[in-house]
Design an enzyme around this catalytic site. Structure first.
Site, PDB file in Angstrom:
ATOM      1  N   GLU A  89      47.897  27.962-139.223  1.00 10.95           N
ATOM      2  CA  GLU A  89      47.140  28.048-140.474  1.00 10.95           C
ATOM      3  C   GLU A  89      46.067  27.449-140.766  1.00 10.95           C
ATOM      4  O   GLU A  89      45.582  26.292-139.927  1.00 10.95           O
ATOM      5  CB  GLU A  89      48.137  27.376-141.947  1.00 10.95           C
ATOM      6  N   CYS A 326      51.728  22.792-145.671  1.00  7.55           N
ATOM      7  CA  CYS A 326      51.567  22.998-144.593  1.00  7.55           C
ATOM      8  C   CYS A 326      53.084  23.672-143.874  1.00  7.55           C
ATOM      9  O   CYS A 326      53.596  23.552-143.307  1.00  7.55           O
ATOM     10  CB  CYS A 326      51.420  21.497-143.004  1.00  7.55           C
TER      11      CYS A 326
END
Length: 339
Positions: A89, A326
């Site tokens: 990510e 996250c």
């Protein structure tokens, strides 16, 4: 591909230092090899010019957008596909910043973090780390890079420091705008002061209670909060950048008056900024029953710390409306694909 290998390939093609720097600047700053003074074809060696299309194609394949999710706050979360099919990510932040990942997965295993659930799958190479910045710059200006995405940068130190050096030299990013985030590792405090580019440092503190910190960050190095702050203060005074202390606010766990007293004891008078970050909830996943305190409570904590001599910022974590925690975006994509 690591950056020293990339540099060696350019040298093998006949690149002098000036040629090497020009190619690297063109890649990491997403700009043409030509400039207003000289065209690349009048400057670069022939073998190098002939090889560059394939080389740039290889570099562009290091990180590609798998999916993009825009947030209401001006951020955008990118699920980035690597050349081997793994994903990480990358977050485009408001105000010209980008948050990059340094590992696929993470070994620290913070109990409130989705990334650590799968453990560490592999390290990202220095070129893959820089490629995330290049990808971000292809979409918007980037003047700040924070190494706060998936992974623990201290566990991939060589690759992260190589990326930081390139970004701080050829990448044109101010050194204090390169932010190395870590749970705390003594190797960081040994290596960073020796680096050509000395980044700013963000330390994940989360609690002033050593026993609680061991439970929240079960595989982090066994450093007490007191020692971590002492190490951070030494680095801050050496570089002239204040340490950013990260504190993920977990309701009923680290939002007590006792913790506020502990923060004041550790940080009052220090060259430091405390970042209070309300927890990003993980919905529908067993074991993630943490909650963020109310905004009113978080604001009250920030005011109290300010009044007692600790510079404090209450942060809106970017992209909370698009699975901002996250690792959540990657986990969702793997779940949907049946992997």
């Amino acid at each position: 591909m690591r950056l020293p290998q990339l540099r060696q390939r350019l040298r093998d093609l006949g690149a002098a230092p000036c040629h090497e720097g020009r190619v690297l600047r063109a890649w990491v700053q997403v700009r043409s090899l030509d400039n207003r003074h000289r065209r690349a074809e009048d400057f670069l060696p022939l073998a190098m010019r002939n090889a560059l299309p394939d080389l740039f194609g290889e570099l562009n394949a290091l990180a590609r957008v798998h999916s993009e999710h825009a947030g209401n706050d001006g951020s955008a979360r990118l699920l980035v596909a690597l050349a081997d099919g793994q994903t990480v990510e990358t977050v485009l932040l408001p105000r010209d910043g980008v948050c990059v990942s340094t590992q696929v997965g993470c070994a620290v295993g913070c109990v409130f973090c989705m990334t650590g659930r799968s453990g560490l799958l592999r390290q990202l190479t220095s070129a893959e780390i820089v490629a995330q910045v290049v990808l971000a710059r292809s979409r918007r200006p980037v003047k700040k890079v924070v190494f706060m995405g998936m992974g623990e940068p201290a566990h991939n130190l060589d690759n992260v420091l190589e990326a930081i050096e390139l970004l701080g030299v050829e990448g044109g990013i101010g050194h204090k705008n390169l932010v190395f985030s870590t749970v705390g590792d003594r190797r960081v405090f040994e290596r960073l002061p020796q680096s050509v580019v000395k980044p700013a440092l963000a330390l994940s503190l989360h609690t002033t209670d050593h026993a609680l910190r061991r439970r929240l960050l079960p595989r982090a190095p066994d450093i007490t909060p007191d020692e971590l702050v002492e190490l951070g203060e030494t680095y801050a005074r050496r570089t002239g950048y204040p340490i950013q202390y990260q504190w993920t606010l977990l309701e009923g766990i680290n939002d007590s008056e006792a913790e506020l007293d502990g923060i004041v004891r550790l940080l009052a008078g220090r060259y430091a900024v405390m970042n209070l970050i309300p927890y990003n909830s993980v919905e529908g996943v067993e074991g993630f029953d943490f909650r963020r305190p109310s905004w009113a409570r978080a604001a009250e904590m920030a005011r109290s710390l300010h009044q007692r001599g600790v510079l404090t910022k209450l942060r809106h974590s970017a992209g909370q409306d698009v699975e901002g925690g996250c690792g959540q975006l990657r986990a969702r994509a793997l779940q949907e694909s049946g992997r």
